[in-house]
Design an enzyme around this catalytic site. Structure first.
Site, mmCIF file in Angstrom:
data_model
loop_
_atom_site.group_PDB
_atom_site.id
_atom_site.type_symbol
_atom_site.label_atom_id
_atom_site.label_comp_id
_atom_site.label_asym_id
_atom_site.label_seq_id
_atom_site.Cartn_x
_atom_site.Cartn_y
_atom_site.Cartn_z
ATOM 1 N N ASP A 153 40.339 -0.804 88.437
ATOM 2 C CA ASP A 153 39.796 0.517 88.126
ATOM 3 C C ASP A 153 39.029 1.124 89.312
ATOM 4 O O ASP A 153 38.163 0.487 89.910
ATOM 5 C CB ASP A 153 38.859 0.380 86.926
ATOM 6 C CG ASP A 153 38.549 1.708 86.257
ATOM 7 O OD1 ASP A 153 38.091 2.628 86.963
ATOM 8 O OD2 ASP A 153 38.757 1.820 85.039
ATOM 9 N N SER A 209 40.431 6.260 86.570
ATOM 10 C CA SER A 209 40.543 5.635 85.261
ATOM 11 C C SER A 209 41.175 6.612 84.249
ATOM 12 O O SER A 209 42.242 7.144 84.509
ATOM 13 C CB SER A 209 39.169 5.135 84.805
ATOM 14 O OG SER A 209 39.300 4.152 83.816
#
Length: 303
Positions: A191, A75
């Site tokens: 993610d 991320s």
């Protein structure tokens, strides 16, 4: 007489060799100068705006001349890690972080929010990466680098260590329910924090001997939830924090900056968050030095 000198030389040589191999007399700096020094990996976890702490961590490590041989990120960790892996310059990284605002990363699409798979397209994030990293592929970065994403269809971890830097970071940062999933390398990706928010094992697979991991998602408490966006982010933050509970124990050194009271999208506290990263790293320096010395002396398993 000649024989005595030869014996003396042999004894001195053996003594010097003994000192060299035991590592006892060697300082931390001397160990880092050795050709066989341990490879040090920096693993950067996810946590949205709290990721500015990663910049402070890198700045402190650089100031202390602790080498970073590879970077792995999930991320926001993949974003900060990629920028650093390109230039290996904490001053440039810090400047980029100070100029970064939400509007550089979030391109909201109302219709997508109502009928699609995410309110944020992700084009802005990808374009931002392209402007800050003028090379296209991960193979062109100065440091070995990997971004971690999640295969949304299969529920498995995907390690992106080759190909497009911008696509890798975009996929690794595609928070479910917020960003639209990314079609890349034949997979639908979101993610990486969904399955592995601190990918320590990825760094091990890349050849790291010592892993310094940074956890910025430790405190999930949030009483300021006012809309659907807040609810999604809070739920994701709880999920990310839960999946690192056991994984982070595998780090040789775990750095936890005091950023737990910073909102996931609060870009107004950059300086404080960076400072928290620096302070947490400075506190961890004795442990980092100890791990390097232990490794050099064979007191820990050389993986």
């Amino acid at each position: 007489m000649n024989k005595a000198r030869i014996v003396l030389v042999m004894i001195l040589t053996a003594m010097l060799a003994s000192c060299k191999t035991t590592g006892g007399p060697q300082s931390f700096d001397q160990i880092l100068l050795r050709s066989d020094r341990p490879k040090i990996a920096l693993v950067l976890g996810g946590g949205a705006a709290r990721g500015f702490a990663h910049v402070g961590v890198i700045r402190a490590l650089e100031q202390e001349r602790i080498p970073i041989d590879m970077v792995v990120g999930t991320s926001v960790g993949s974003l900060i890690g990629a920028i650093y892996a390109y230039d290996v310059n904490s001053f440039e990284l810090e400047w980029t972080a100070f100029t970064l605002e939400k509007e550089h990363l979030f391109d909201y699409a109302l219709m997508s929010a109502l009928t699609g798979m995410g309110a944020v397209k992700g084009d802005k994030l990808e374009n931002f990466i392209k402007t800050k990293i003028p090379v296209e592929n991960i193979e062109n970065l100065k440091l070995p680098y990997a971004a971690v994403a999640t295969d949304l269809n299969r529920g498995t971890r995907v390690v992106l260590d080759s190909g497009s830097i911008a696509k890798a970071v975009r996929a690794s940062s595609a928070i479910p329910g917020v960003f639209q999933p990314v079609q890349y390398q034949g997979k639908l990706l979101v993610d990486g924090g969904v399955v592995d928010n601190i990918p320590i094992s990825v760094a091990r697979d890349m050849g790291a001997d010592i892993v310094i991991a940074v956890d910025i998602g430790e405190n999930v408490t949030n009483f300021n939830l006012t809309n659907l966006f807040d609810v999604i982010l809070q739920a994701v933050n709880i999920m990310f924090n839960d999946n690192v509970a056991f994984r982070k124990k595998d780090a040789d050194v775990l750095i936890t900056p005091a950023v737990g009271n910073v909102g996931m999208l609060d870009f107004t506290q950059k300086k404080r968050v960076m400072q928290a990263g620096m302070e947490a790293t400075q506190k961890a320096l004795p442990e980092i030095r100890s791990k390097v010395e232990d490794w050099a002396q064979g007191k820990v398993t050389k993986r």
